[in-house]
Design a protein around this motif. Structure first.
Motif, mmCIF file in Angstrom:
data_model
loop_
_atom_site.group_PDB
_atom_site.id
_atom_site.type_symbol
_atom_site.label_atom_id
_atom_site.label_comp_id
_atom_site.label_asym_id
_atom_site.label_seq_id
_atom_site.Cartn_x
_atom_site.Cartn_y
_atom_site.Cartn_z
ATOM 1 N N ARG A 258 4.239 -7.189 5.977
ATOM 2 C CA ARG A 258 5.165 -8.289 6.269
ATOM 3 C C ARG A 258 4.638 -9.607 5.741
ATOM 4 O O ARG A 258 5.380 -10.403 5.145
ATOM 5 C CB ARG A 258 5.393 -8.395 7.781
ATOM 6 C CG ARG A 258 6.477 -9.409 8.174
ATOM 7 C CD ARG A 258 6.490 -9.653 9.667
ATOM 8 N NE ARG A 258 5.368 -10.490 10.081
ATOM 9 C CZ ARG A 258 4.852 -10.506 11.312
ATOM 10 N NH1 ARG A 258 5.334 -9.693 12.243
ATOM 11 N NH2 ARG A 258 3.845 -11.310 11.606
ATOM 12 N N ASN A 259 3.350 -9.863 5.947
ATOM 13 C CA ASN A 259 2.780 -11.115 5.485
ATOM 14 C C ASN A 259 2.835 -11.226 3.966
ATOM 15 O O ASN A 259 3.138 -12.296 3.422
ATOM 16 C CB ASN A 259 1.342 -11.243 5.980
ATOM 17 C CG ASN A 259 0.734 -12.595 5.682
ATOM 18 O OD1 ASN A 259 -0.387 -12.692 5.208
ATOM 19 N ND2 ASN A 259 1.460 -13.678 5.970
ATOM 20 N N CYS A 260 2.580 -10.129 3.266
ATOM 21 C CA CYS A 260 2.703 -10.133 1.806
ATOM 22 C C CYS A 260 4.126 -10.485 1.387
ATOM 23 O O CYS A 260 4.346 -11.290 0.468
ATOM 24 C CB CYS A 260 2.305 -8.771 1.235
ATOM 25 S SG CYS A 260 0.548 -8.384 1.377
ATOM 26 N N CYS A 291 10.631 -3.252 -1.509
ATOM 27 C CA CYS A 291 9.532 -3.510 -0.570
ATOM 28 C C CYS A 291 10.045 -3.672 0.851
ATOM 29 O O CYS A 291 9.479 -3.120 1.813
ATOM 30 C CB CYS A 291 8.765 -4.767 -0.988
ATOM 31 S SG CYS A 291 7.739 -4.593 -2.455
ATOM 32 N N PHE A 292 11.128 -4.427 1.002
ATOM 33 C CA PHE A 292 11.647 -4.667 2.346
ATOM 34 C C PHE A 292 12.150 -3.379 2.986
ATOM 35 O O PHE A 292 11.936 -3.141 4.180
ATOM 36 C CB PHE A 292 12.774 -5.698 2.320
ATOM 37 C CG PHE A 292 13.344 -5.947 3.691
ATOM 38 C CD1 PHE A 292 12.671 -6.730 4.608
ATOM 39 C CD2 PHE A 292 14.533 -5.346 4.082
ATOM 40 C CE1 PHE A 292 13.169 -6.928 5.885
ATOM 41 C CE2 PHE A 292 15.041 -5.536 5.354
ATOM 42 C CZ PHE A 292 14.364 -6.332 6.261
ATOM 43 N N ILE A 333 3.507 -2.073 -1.168
ATOM 44 C CA ILE A 333 4.150 -3.375 -0.968
ATOM 45 C C ILE A 333 3.202 -4.495 -1.380
ATOM 46 O O ILE A 333 3.596 -5.427 -2.092
ATOM 47 C CB ILE A 333 4.593 -3.532 0.503
ATOM 48 C CG1 ILE A 333 5.768 -2.590 0.810
ATOM 49 C CG2 ILE A 333 4.978 -4.990 0.807
ATOM 50 C CD1 ILE A 333 6.095 -2.483 2.289
ATOM 51 N N ALA A 334 1.945 -4.412 -0.949
ATOM 52 C CA ALA A 334 0.975 -5.448 -1.300
ATOM 53 C C ALA A 334 0.780 -5.521 -2.808
ATOM 54 O O ALA A 334 0.704 -6.617 -3.385
ATOM 55 C CB ALA A 334 -0.355 -5.175 -0.601
ATOM 56 N N SER A 335 0.727 -4.374 -3.450
ATOM 57 C CA SER A 335 0.533 -4.345 -4.906
ATOM 58 C C SER A 335 1.718 -4.964 -5.632
ATOM 59 O O SER A 335 1.546 -5.753 -6.574
ATOM 60 C CB SER A 335 0.317 -2.902 -5.369
ATOM 61 O OG SER A 335 0.167 -2.838 -6.770
ATOM 62 N N THR A 336 2.917 -4.637 -5.207
ATOM 63 C CA THR A 336 4.112 -5.215 -5.830
ATOM 64 C C THR A 336 4.152 -6.723 -5.623
ATOM 65 O O THR A 336 4.471 -7.492 -6.544
ATOM 66 C CB THR A 336 5.378 -4.569 -5.258
ATOM 67 O OG1 THR A 336 5.347 -3.163 -5.509
ATOM 68 C CG2 THR A 336 6.635 -5.158 -5.886
ATOM 69 N N CYS A 337 3.832 -7.167 -4.417
ATOM 70 C CA CYS A 337 3.829 -8.603 -4.130
ATOM 71 C C CYS A 337 2.763 -9.320 -4.948
ATOM 72 O O CYS A 337 2.988 -10.439 -5.435
ATOM 73 C CB CYS A 337 3.605 -8.839 -2.637
ATOM 74 S SG CYS A 337 4.998 -8.338 -1.590
#
Length: 386
Positions: A258-260, A291-292, A333-337
């Motif tokens: 979520r934070n990412c 991601c969401f 998700i972190a990697s995409t962000c």
């Protein structure tokens, strides 16, 4: 409240009391941990001065009953874990080591005297605990345990090593698992001022740097007969503690995810390329949407597991689904962000690279991806492939 919260309103899923626990944890994490976490990550330092404050808030062992503990729901605990990990996985790990592993073992398997001695103090953060299961040679296979517990008259004598043990150098009490002379795994409650206990921090980490992992050496450590936990025999005992920690992970990593998402959604609305914000580009919106969706699915899965746990119906196979899926998706998700932030994504201007590094540790501990795949494979086929 963030855009992520607006789009997926968790308050619709939980009770008022559970929401209050979440918001209390969010305020604590954002006001106490967030302002110092980048510094402490860089300095490889766990902010130990906050341990007692976590206890004062009632977060340690909060889903347990009695002994001055809050008796909150498992869902409430999951929400607290999520808010802590939204700031840093290492601090959520501290919550888990103290509250789920060390306190959980004493709560489940300890004598009444052991519970009365340690749980009230640990719950208040006045005493710190660690959980000594993993060994240097063992990793994911604790059955290779070589730490021994030998009877000598009215005493037990422990020898061996434990590695990757959270909080081992600052712990007041250690739950140590060892094999007796018959090869039976037993749990022991070990005050760390006992002669023969030594712990050394593992310093060369590129992940979980604002956390504390240690190697423990036990050398002819003598304990009275009542140091053994009367109900903690066999490998099933520590595994039950691991399942408590794995459950918290399923929630916690969704906080990191979520934070990412929060920081990248804000960034793509203000960073301009080719004459407009990159958030107006279809490829960017597509990645954010994907991601969401995975974040929402992961949070729904965590909540389902919590509901089962509160109803007394949660099976360890289901916990493996949560740990495997949610950690794996949080890393994606972190990697995409990170990629959407461009070059700035690798800097400490944003928390995403720190989350990425930390999540690689979370992927490894409490069962690697492969271990959980094999747990689920066994459940599906009835055949063990370990």
């Amino acid at each position: 409240m963030s855009t992520i919260d607006d789009l997926f309103d968790v308050s619709n899923l939980v009770t008022t009391e559970e929401r209050e626990w979440q918001l209390k944890a969010r305020e604590f994490a954002q006001t106490k941990i967030a302002p110092i976490i980048d510094r402490d990550f860089e300095d490889r330092r766990l902010p130990v001065e906050l341990v007692s404050e976590v206890g004062e808030q009632g977060f340690f062992g909060m889903y347990m009953n009695g002994y001055g503990l809050a008796g909150a729901s498992s869902v409430a605990y999951g929400l607290v874990a999520m808010e802590f990990e939204a700031v840093d996985s290492g601090f959520r790990t501290m919550l888990s080591v103290q509250g789920s592993l060390a306190m959980g073992a004493i709560y489940k398997f300890g004598s009444e005297e052991q519970k009365q001695t340690w749980l009230p103090k640990m719950g208040k953060g006045q005493a710190v605990g660690c959980f000594g299961l993993t060994e240097p040679q063992g990793g994911s296979d604790p059955n290779t345990m070589i730490t021994t517990a030998r009877r000598d008259g009215d005493e037990w004598v422990l020898n061996g090593k434990k590695r990757w043990i959270g909080l081992g150098t600052i712990a007041d009490v250690a739950v140590i698992w060892a094999k007796d002379e018959e090869g039976v795994v037993r749990g022991f409650v070990v005050p760390t001022d006992t002669p023969g206990y030594a712990a050394q921090a593992i310093e060369n980490k590129l992940s979980m740097r604002a956390s504390l992992q240690t190697e423990i050496t036990l050398t002819d450590l003598r304990l009275p007969a009542d140091a053994v936990m009367p109900n903690g025999q066999g490998l099933s005992a520590p595994f039950k503690c691991l399942n408590e920690a794995r459950y918290g992970i399923a929630w916690g990593v969704m906080g990191a995810a979520r934070n990412c998402l929060e920081v990248v959604v804000e960034r793509v609305q203000t960073r301009e390329t080719f004459g407009e914000p990159i958030g107006a580009k279809q490829l960017v919106q597509g990645k954010l949407a994907d991601c969401f969706v995975e974040y929402e699915k992961g949070l729904l899965l965590a909540h389902y597991l919590g509901s089962l746990k509160d109803a007394g119906k949660l099976h360890h196979n289901q916990i493996s689904v949560g740990k495997l899926n949610n950690v794996r998706e949080a890393i994606k998700i972190a990697s995409t962000c990170r990629a959407l932030l461009g070059g700035d994504g690798i800097t400490s201007d944003f928390p995403v690279m720190r989350h990425m590094a930390n999540l690689e540790s979370v992927r490894t501990y409490e069962g690697t991806d492969e271990v959980h795949q094999l747990i689920l494979g066994r459940a599906l086929t009835g055949l063990a492939a370990f």
